[in-house]
Design an enzyme around this catalytic site. Sequence first.
Site, PDB file in Angstrom:
ATOM      1  N   GLY A  30      50.732  35.268  42.683  1.00 21.71           N
ATOM      2  CA  GLY A  30      51.900  34.897  43.488  1.00 21.71           C
ATOM      3  C   GLY A  30      52.899  36.040  43.516  1.00 21.71           C
ATOM      4  CB  SER A  52      54.970  37.823  40.011  1.00 20.04           C
ATOM      5  OG  SER A  52      53.574  38.020  40.264  1.00 20.04           O
ATOM      6  CE  LYS A  61      49.455  40.923  46.740  1.00 19.02           C
ATOM      7  NZ  LYS A  61      50.475  41.592  45.966  1.00 19.02           N
ATOM      8  CG  ASP A 111      51.348  37.951  46.134  1.00 22.26           C
ATOM      9  OD1 ASP A 111      52.300  38.726  45.923  1.00 22.26           O
ATOM     10  OD2 ASP A 111      50.318  37.946  45.432  1.00 22.26           O
ATOM     11  CB  SER A 148      54.595  46.791  47.283  1.00 20.74           C
ATOM     12  OG  SER A 148      53.294  47.065  47.745  1.00 20.74           O
ATOM     13  NE  ARG A 149      51.912  50.626  41.081  1.00 17.56           N
ATOM     14  CZ  ARG A 149      51.295  50.513  39.923  1.00 17.56           C
ATOM     15  NH1 ARG A 149      50.409  51.404  39.559  1.00 17.56           N
ATOM     16  NH2 ARG A 149      51.571  49.515  39.117  1.00 17.56           N
ATOM     17  CG  ASN A 150      49.090  47.635  47.917  1.00 13.40           C
ATOM     18  OD1 ASN A 150      47.960  48.082  47.974  1.00 13.40           O
ATOM     19  ND2 ASN A 150      49.471  46.796  46.954  1.00 13.40           N
ATOM     20  CD  GLU A 162      43.766  46.443  42.725  1.00 10.22           C
ATOM     21  OE1 GLU A 162      42.751  46.815  43.346  1.00 10.22           O
ATOM     22  OE2 GLU A 162      43.741  46.088  41.532  1.00 10.22           O
TER      23      GLU A 162
HETATM   24  N1  LIG Z   1      52.472  45.844  39.259  1.00  9.24           N
HETATM   25  C1  LIG Z   1      52.792  44.625  39.672  1.00  9.24           C
HETATM   26  O1  LIG Z   1      53.948  44.328  39.953  1.00  9.24           O
HETATM   27  C2  LIG Z   1      51.714  43.573  39.777  1.00  9.24           C
HETATM   28  C3  LIG Z   1      52.100  42.239  39.977  1.00  9.24           C
HETATM   29  C4  LIG Z   1      51.123  41.263  40.075  1.00  9.24           C
HETATM   30  C5  LIG Z   1      49.779  41.613  39.978  1.00  9.24           C
HETATM   31  N2  LIG Z   1      49.441  42.913  39.801  1.00  9.24           N
HETATM   32  C6  LIG Z   1      48.016  43.221  39.720  1.00  9.24           C
HETATM   33  O2  LIG Z   1      47.703  43.528  38.378  1.00  9.24           O
HETATM   34  C7  LIG Z   1      46.651  44.513  38.336  1.00  9.24           C
HETATM   35  C8  LIG Z   1      47.136  45.674  37.502  1.00  9.24           C
HETATM   36  O3  LIG Z   1      48.206  46.258  38.202  1.00  9.24           O
HETATM   37  P1  LIG Z   1      49.188  47.304  37.518  1.00  9.24           P
HETATM   38  O4  LIG Z   1      50.300  47.495  38.468  1.00  9.24           O
HETATM   39  O5  LIG Z   1      49.517  46.865  36.146  1.00  9.24           O
HETATM   40  O6  LIG Z   1      48.226  48.582  37.521  1.00  9.24           O
HETATM   41  P2  LIG Z   1      48.321  49.938  36.691  1.00  9.24           P
HETATM   42  O7  LIG Z   1      47.688  50.988  37.509  1.00  9.24           O
HETATM   43  O8  LIG Z   1      49.716  50.125  36.233  1.00  9.24           O
HETATM   44  O9  LIG Z   1      47.339  49.704  35.456  1.00  9.24           O
HETATM   45  C9  LIG Z   1      47.563  48.710  34.503  1.00  9.24           C
HETATM   46  C10 LIG Z   1      46.925  49.065  33.186  1.00  9.24           C
HETATM   47  O10 LIG Z   1      45.513  48.990  33.292  1.00  9.24           O
HETATM   48  C11 LIG Z   1      44.959  49.825  32.317  1.00  9.24           C
HETATM   49  N3  LIG Z   1      43.933  50.661  32.933  1.00  9.24           N
HETATM   50  C12 LIG Z   1      44.055  51.536  33.938  1.00  9.24           C
HETATM   51  N4  LIG Z   1      42.873  52.129  34.187  1.00  9.24           N
HETATM   52  C13 LIG Z   1      41.989  51.600  33.315  1.00  9.24           C
HETATM   53  C14 LIG Z   1      40.604  51.812  33.059  1.00  9.24           C
HETATM   54  N5  LIG Z   1      39.898  52.729  33.722  1.00  9.24           N
HETATM   55  N6  LIG Z   1      40.043  51.088  32.087  1.00  9.24           N
HETATM   56  C15 LIG Z   1      40.752  50.205  31.377  1.00  9.24           C
HETATM   57  N7  LIG Z   1      42.066  49.979  31.563  1.00  9.24           N
HETATM   58  C16 LIG Z   1      42.664  50.669  32.525  1.00  9.24           C
HETATM   59  C17 LIG Z   1      46.075  50.669  31.722  1.00  9.24           C
HETATM   60  O11 LIG Z   1      46.439  50.136  30.469  1.00  9.24           O
HETATM   61  C18 LIG Z   1      47.213  50.474  32.692  1.00  9.24           C
HETATM   62  O12 LIG Z   1      48.456  50.514  32.094  1.00  9.24           O
HETATM   63  C19 LIG Z   1      46.354  44.884  39.799  1.00  9.24           C
HETATM   64  O13 LIG Z   1      45.238  44.189  40.245  1.00  9.24           O
HETATM   65  C20 LIG Z   1      47.605  44.432  40.544  1.00  9.24           C
HETATM   66  O14 LIG Z   1      47.324  44.078  41.885  1.00  9.24           O
HETATM   67  C21 LIG Z   1      50.370  43.894  39.672  1.00  9.24           C
END
Ligand SMILES: NC(=O)c1ccc[n+]([C@@H]2O[C@H](COP(=O)([O-])OP(=O)(O)OC[C@H]3O[C@@H](n4cnc5c(N)ncnc54)[C@H](O)[C@@H]3O)[C@@H](O)[C@H]2O)c1
Length: 330
Positions: A132, A134, A187, A240, A250-252, A276
């Site tokens: 959602g 967040s 999304k 979302d 958003s990085r996207n 993503e």
């Molecule tokens: N950033 C946000 O605000 C957010 C919010 C909701 C959902 N998400 C989702 O959560 C997921 C993670 O997003 P994020 O923003 O934390 O990404 P990110 O790129 O910051 O990575 C998160 C963590 O994943 C680990 N990681 C990275 N590469 C790895 C690898 N090769 N092997 C094992 N661990 C590894 C690392 O610990 C890193 O800190 C994504 O699918 C994203 O869509 C992100």
Amino acid sequence: MAEIMILGCGFGTALGIMWDKYGHNVTAWSKYKEEIDAIRKDGEHKRLLPGVIVPPSIALTTDLSLASGKDILVFAIPSKFVREVAQSVKPYVTENTVVVNVGKGFEESTEKRLSEVLKEELPNNPIVVLTGPSHAEEVARNFPTTVVCASDDKASTEYIQDTLQNNRFRIYANSDMIGCEIGGAMKNAIALCCGIIEGMGLGDNTLAAIMTRGLAEITRLGVAMGGKRETFNGLSGIGDLIVTCTSTHSRNHRAGLLIGDGMSAEDAVARVGTVEGYNVAVIAQRIARRLDVSTPIIDQLCGVCYDGQNPRESISRLMTRPSRAEEEIF
Ligand SMILES: NC(=O)c1ccc[n+]([C@@H]2O[C@H](COP(=O)([O-])OP(=O)(O)OC[C@H]3O[C@@H](n4cnc5c(N)ncnc54)[C@H](O)[C@@H]3O)[C@@H](O)[C@H]2O)c1
């Protein structure tokens, strides 16, 4: 209060800070020692959450064996690496631990939803999706946030709702796990389009068009994949979509701005990090072709991202498609 282990220190750090504040015992894992050392040394995650204190009560580790005996194991890992991390943690996961996925996307090689990947690797554990609107930056700062949790197992959904929500992080339950996951995954592709549109200097009308017709596309594909149509009108769908398409967090969206300004998609993704939407676009297109679902926006995004197509050409193609009735969603 629950014993929670979070895998991944990006969004995972934000969730950890929030759940620690509400009295849970949080352990946060990263594969990367330098990431853990930097958070320990700085007392914050300088790159992702500058200015937000990571309290010393959160245990930081690179040791997956600490997953053993936890009540809840949260996967906050980019979609590309979910299976690999699940395989690595598998020997330590206790049977009763509830596994929660907050990652968004599909596995590229299999086109599976991330909960399906986790179910294959951790077949003895209940899998719950938490998704959602967040953004990490706001969850970490305790801004009021609403999300949805969904699972095939009603008891686990209720357990996660009751345990992980608080007065700043409200969790709704939903029985449509497929729809919730597809909304969260897709999304990101539409948010990438919105960034591109802004980067091209186009305006609000075009953004509204892409968000609205993008939602129609997500719904069409999501229903063909087994999701319920009404789920796409909820937090994991339109909720979302709004947050990701309209926010600078958003990085996207950030990668899209660079592409719209003329940078190649490959270079933009290399500069921004986890995008993503770039990964999911090509997978969604493959799924759509297999299921014979029309996804004109995703098709144009793939042209821009993978075939070097000029975004202006993509907009023209979308605007000159054969006429349709709006209510003709399917
Ligand atoms: N950033 C946000 O605000 C957010 C919010 C909701 C959902 N998400 C989702 O959560 C997921 C993670 O997003 P994020 O923003 O934390 O990404 P990110 O790129 O910051 O990575 C998160 C963590 O994943 C680990 N990681 C990275 N590469 C790895 C690898 N090769 N092997 C094992 N661990 C590894 C690392 O610990 C890193 O800190 C994504 O699918 C994203 O869509 C992100």
